[in-house]
Motif scaffolding. Structure first.
Motif, short mmCIF file in Angstrom:
data_model
loop_
_atom_site.label_atom_id
_atom_site.label_comp_id
_atom_site.label_asym_id
_atom_site.label_seq_id
_atom_site.Cartn_x
_atom_site.Cartn_y
_atom_site.Cartn_z
N CYS A 16 -5.29 -67.82 -1.98
CA CYS A 16 -6.33 -66.55 -2.09
C CYS A 16 -7.40 -66.86 -1.40
N LEU A 17 -8.51 -65.77 -1.14
CA LEU A 17 -9.71 -66.10 -0.42
C LEU A 17 -10.95 -65.81 -1.30
N CYS A 18 -10.72 -65.46 -2.65
CA CYS A 18 -11.80 -65.27 -3.54
C CYS A 18 -12.77 -66.30 -3.69
N GLU A 19 -12.22 -67.52 -3.76
CA GLU A 19 -12.91 -68.69 -3.97
C GLU A 19 -13.82 -69.30 -2.67
N TYR A 20 -13.50 -68.58 -1.58
CA TYR A 20 -13.95 -68.63 -0.35
C TYR A 20 -14.57 -67.75 0.39
N THR A 21 -14.73 -66.69 -0.17
CA THR A 21 -15.53 -65.41 0.38
C THR A 21 -16.90 -65.35 -0.17
N SER A 22 -17.82 -64.92 0.62
CA SER A 22 -19.22 -64.99 0.16
C SER A 22 -19.30 -63.81 -0.83
N HIS A 23 -18.54 -62.69 -0.81
CA HIS A 23 -18.47 -61.43 -1.80
C HIS A 23 -17.63 -61.86 -2.84
N GLY A 24 -16.71 -62.69 -2.82
CA GLY A 24 -15.94 -63.11 -3.94
C GLY A 24 -14.63 -62.03 -4.38
N HIS A 25 -14.56 -61.36 -3.28
CA HIS A 25 -13.26 -60.42 -3.32
C HIS A 25 -12.02 -61.42 -2.74
N CYS A 26 -10.91 -60.83 -2.87
CA CYS A 26 -9.57 -61.57 -2.52
C CYS A 26 -9.08 -61.34 -1.13
N GLY A 27 -10.04 -60.50 -0.61
CA GLY A 27 -9.69 -60.25 0.81
C GLY A 27 -10.80 -59.76 1.73
N VAL A 28 -10.61 -59.28 2.92
CA VAL A 28 -11.76 -58.87 3.73
C VAL A 28 -12.37 -57.53 3.47
N VAL A 29 -13.63 -57.42 3.14
CA VAL A 29 -14.13 -56.15 2.60
C VAL A 29 -14.36 -55.23 3.82
N LYS A 30 -13.96 -53.93 3.76
CA LYS A 30 -14.39 -53.06 4.88
C LYS A 30 -15.24 -51.89 4.19
N PRO A 31 -15.91 -51.12 4.80
CA PRO A 31 -16.39 -49.69 4.32
C PRO A 31 -15.35 -48.77 4.43
N VAL A 32 -15.21 -48.01 3.17
CA VAL A 32 -14.19 -47.29 3.05
C VAL A 32 -14.72 -45.53 2.62
N GLY A 33 -16.14 -45.57 3.04
CA GLY A 33 -16.86 -44.50 2.94
C GLY A 33 -18.23 -44.56 3.15
N PRO A 34 -18.94 -43.64 2.87
CA PRO A 34 -20.57 -43.65 3.11
C PRO A 34 -21.01 -44.74 2.42
N ASP A 35 -20.95 -44.98 1.28
CA ASP A 35 -21.40 -46.16 0.56
C ASP A 35 -20.44 -46.91 -0.54
N ALA A 36 -19.14 -46.98 0.00
CA ALA A 36 -18.02 -47.71 -0.58
C ALA A 36 -17.53 -48.55 0.32
N MET A 37 -17.23 -49.75 -0.28
CA MET A 37 -16.46 -50.88 0.18
C MET A 37 -15.23 -51.13 -0.40
N ASP A 38 -14.34 -51.55 0.19
CA ASP A 38 -12.80 -51.93 -0.53
C ASP A 38 -12.33 -53.11 0.41
N VAL A 39 -11.23 -54.05 -0.30
CA VAL A 39 -10.71 -54.85 0.41
C VAL A 39 -9.70 -54.16 1.19
N ASP A 40 -9.77 -54.67 2.47
CA ASP A 40 -8.70 -54.19 3.67
C ASP A 40 -7.54 -54.87 3.41
N ASN A 41 -6.34 -54.32 3.30
CA ASN A 41 -5.26 -54.92 2.75
C ASN A 41 -4.50 -55.53 4.21
N ASP A 42 -4.15 -54.90 5.22
CA ASP A 42 -3.65 -55.26 6.31
C ASP A 42 -4.39 -56.47 7.14
N GLU A 43 -5.89 -56.37 7.09
CA GLU A 43 -6.49 -57.45 7.98
C GLU A 43 -6.46 -58.63 6.98
#
Ligand code: PBG
Ligand code: ZN
Length: 329
Positions: A121-148
């Motif tokens: 997993c990536l959560c132990e290694y990411t600065s933001h603590g999420h399990c994957g790459v985070v991307k904007p999904v709206g004006p002020d919303a971020m989410d983990v991008d599945n395919d990346e």
């Protein structure tokens, strides 16, 4: 017709020998998997406050610990890395000299018969603590991008397998992660490395102590856009089926006690081996009550782990593994 007083069910319980003979659920040390947190540095053993008895180790002290576990009859470890340098992509997850990779290589060199499972997993290694790459999904919303995220998980798994991991255990709950990892391992010639899939992983409040241990809490939001909703049990079958189709070798349900129904259901529906993860919050609950003298720790742990087996798990991942090895030995 038989019935009371002809039928007396207590007749099967008067004699302790007969009770033992009829015990259908038996825990074996071979079925236990011990989680271990490994960090950078030397000669480190840092207690985890919310998980009394558990520590973060550096590679050297971790190796000593694994030796001790092996001498007590444990056969398998599940490794989590704790790192200092984190970035947006969690790239330390796939560096060959990161703690998990180094410890894996050392265990395989010194204790080759110990089964090494690397949490992927990536959560132990990411600065933001999420399990994957985070991307904007709206004006002020971020989410983990599945395919990346898939490519990074695949790279991590290959790096762990190259270090010698017998099994990789993807826990990010990205769609397609098992398939992406299987394909990458095969392309790298690592067809002997198996996948223990966290197939059915719920968004649970019982992971709190783990996030302290792994220094991996999400810095914003939560994990509910990727981990499962505990109100929707039907998705468990779909999650497990997808992972079976993508090439999982072993399935997992997590947490354990609050999801015994799901363990039983997955057991009946699939013929792959099944693991259950008795998670950090489940460990902390028992430890806290036992420390207060409110529960008998050994009795509760034996009853709890027996319940997980009775529900249908073949393997149990538990922070009580070392204690259980002693009690069962
Ligand atoms: C990370 C991961 C977690 C656990 C195992 N792998 C935490 C999380 O999803 O936040 C939890 C284990 C435990 O609580 O013991 N993907
Ligand atoms: Zn994660």
């Amino acid at each position: 017709m038989a019935g009371f007083p002809t039928t007396r069910l207590r007749r099967l319980r008067y004699n302790s020998t007969l009770r033992d003979m009829l015990a259908g659920v038996e825990l074996r040390r071979e079925e236990l998997i011990a989680p271990l947190f490994v960090r950078e540095g030397k000669n480190q053993q840092r207690p985890i406050a919310s998980m009394p008895g558990q520590n973060q180790f550096s590679v050297d002290t971790a190796l000593e610990t694994v030796k001790r576990w092996k001498n007590k009859g444990l056969r398998a470890v599940l490794l989590f890395g704790v790192v200092e340098k984190k970035d947006e992509f969690g790239s330390r997850a796939f560096s060959p000299d990161a703690p998990v990779q180094r410890l894996t290589a050392e265990i395989k060199a010194g204790l080759p018969e110990m089964l090494v499972i690397a949490d992927t997993c990536l959560c132990e290694y990411t600065s933001h603590g999420h399990c994957g790459v985070v991307k904007p999904v709206g004006p002020d919303a971020m989410d983990v991008d599945n395919d990346e995220t898939l490519a990074l998980l695949a790279r991590t798994a290959v790096s762990q397998a190259r270090a010698g991991a017998d099994l990789v255990a993807p826990s990010a709950m990205m769609d397609g992660q098992v398939g992406a990892i299987r394909q990458a391992l095969d392309q790298a010639g690592l067809h002997r490395t198996g996948i223990l899939s966290y197939a059915v992983k719920f968004a649970s409040s019982l992971y709190g102590p783990f996030r302290e241990a792994a220094e991996s809490p999400p810095q914003f939001g939560d994990r509910r856009s990727y981990q499962m909703d505990y109100r929707s049990p039907a998705q468990a079958l779909a999650e497990a089926r997808a992972d079976v189709e993508e090439g999982a070798d072993i399935l997992m349900v997590k947490p354990a006690l609050t999801y015994l129904d799901v363990i039983a259901e997955i057991r009946r529906a699939f013929d792959l081996p099944l693991a259950a993860y008795h998670v950090s919050g489940e460990y902390a609950q028992i430890k806290a009550a036992a420390a207060n003298g409110w529960l008998d720790e050994q009795a509760v742990v034996l009853e709890t782990t027996s319940a997980v087996k009775r529900a249908g798990a073949d393997l149990i991942i538990t922070y009580f593994a070392e204690n259980l090895a002693e009690w069962l030995g």
